[in-house]
Design an enzyme around this catalytic site. Sequence first.
Site, PDB file in Angstrom:
ATOM      1  N   GLY A 171      35.907 -16.140 -42.288  1.00  0.00           N
ATOM      2  CA  GLY A 171      35.844 -14.731 -42.679  1.00  0.00           C
ATOM      3  C   GLY A 171      35.347 -14.478 -44.093  1.00  0.00           C
ATOM      4  N   MET A 206      32.116 -15.810 -32.688  1.00  0.00           N
ATOM      5  CA  MET A 206      31.460 -16.866 -31.914  1.00  0.00           C
ATOM      6  C   MET A 206      31.507 -16.617 -30.399  1.00  0.00           C
ATOM      7  SD  MET A 206      30.066 -18.735 -34.065  1.00  0.00           S
ATOM      8  CE  MET A 206      30.107 -19.364 -35.734  1.00  0.00           C
ATOM      9  N   HIS A 233      23.383 -13.931 -38.441  1.00  0.00           N
ATOM     10  CA  HIS A 233      23.060 -15.251 -37.884  1.00  0.00           C
ATOM     11  C   HIS A 233      22.513 -16.143 -39.004  1.00  0.00           C
ATOM     12  CE1 HIS A 233      21.749 -18.336 -35.204  1.00  0.00           C
ATOM     13  NE2 HIS A 233      20.484 -18.165 -35.528  1.00  0.00           N
TER      14      HIS A 233
HETATM   15  C1  GAR Z   1      28.212 -17.299 -40.864  1.00  0.00           C
HETATM   16  O1  GAR Z   1      27.264 -18.140 -41.467  1.00  0.00           O
HETATM   17  C2  GAR Z   1      27.614 -16.608 -39.654  1.00  0.00           C
HETATM   18  O2  GAR Z   1      26.274 -16.308 -39.788  1.00  0.00           O
HETATM   19  C3  GAR Z   1      27.824 -17.641 -38.599  1.00  0.00           C
HETATM   20  O3  GAR Z   1      29.103 -18.144 -38.845  1.00  0.00           O
HETATM   21  C4  GAR Z   1      29.371 -18.086 -40.243  1.00  0.00           C
HETATM   22  C5  GAR Z   1      30.699 -17.396 -40.428  1.00  0.00           C
HETATM   23  O4  GAR Z   1      31.176 -17.564 -41.707  1.00  0.00           O
HETATM   24  N1  GAR Z   1      27.726 -17.047 -37.293  1.00  0.00           N
HETATM   25  C6  GAR Z   1      27.158 -17.660 -36.267  1.00  0.00           C
HETATM   26  O5  GAR Z   1      26.711 -18.794 -36.315  1.00  0.00           O
HETATM   27  C7  GAR Z   1      27.133 -16.828 -35.005  1.00  0.00           C
HETATM   28  N2  GAR Z   1      26.313 -17.436 -34.026  1.00  0.00           N
HETATM   29  P1  GAR Z   1      32.457 -16.730 -42.210  1.00  0.00           P
HETATM   30  O6  GAR Z   1      33.524 -16.820 -41.112  1.00  0.00           O
HETATM   31  O7  GAR Z   1      32.892 -17.450 -43.455  1.00  0.00           O
HETATM   32  O8  GAR Z   1      32.017 -15.320 -42.467  1.00  0.00           O
END
Ligand code: GAR
Length: 205
Positions: free
Chosen positions: A16, A94, A113
């Site tokens: 998050g 996800m 993304h």
């Molecule tokens: C982020 O880099 C986001 O782009 C990616 O997960 C990470 C979440 O980080 N999302 C994906 O890969 C979706 N397919 P966070 O929980 O620290 O914000």
Amino acid sequence: MPSSPARLVVLVSGSGTNLQALLDACADPAYGARVVAVGADRDDIEGLARAERHGVPTFVTKVGQFTSREHWDRALSDRVAAFEPDLVVLAGFMKLVGEDFLARFGGRTVNTHPALSPSFPGMHGPADALAYGVKVTGATLFVVDAGVDTGAIVAQTAVPVEDDDDVESLHERIKAAERAMLVDTVGRMAREGFVVDGRRVRLGG
Ligand code: GAR
């Protein structure tokens, strides 16, 4: 936006840090948006704890609680709808949302993304970019559609790949740029509005 400040519901699945960047930005009334709820598809994640520390209501809707993916999607949509969002932000969420969700929030749901679309869609954007050997990658904010990371692009930010990067170091560099892009773009969407015209997205009414 129908509300001012714009009402954001943010969906998360993990640490998050993108959510945190939005929560911090929303502390300034001039930002033009506030996070009215945070939802997740799993318990015990830092993303939910971050929301709780900010006094933001949270909910968890797990796929496994339902007899089908469609039922989960409807339940998730109901939980989100209860908070009357102007914009839904998927920030490290996800799961793919389904038909019911898109019928209700399509055109006003964005996802971030960690790759430069249309390259490297899916769950492993940083790893796939590294394996391919690209010299530049980045992050993409897009309007969610029924595909995997295929929606109309709202904003992109580029990040260099260094010779000694591993997946973690590259993803961390992407995430720093991604958070700045997310905060900047969601704020502009909230304050100025946006128009989706086919594959083209224009900020400002
Ligand atoms: C982020 O880099 C986001 O782009 C990616 O997960 C990470 C979440 O980080 N999302 C994906 O890969 C979706 N397919 P966070 O929980 O620290 O914000």
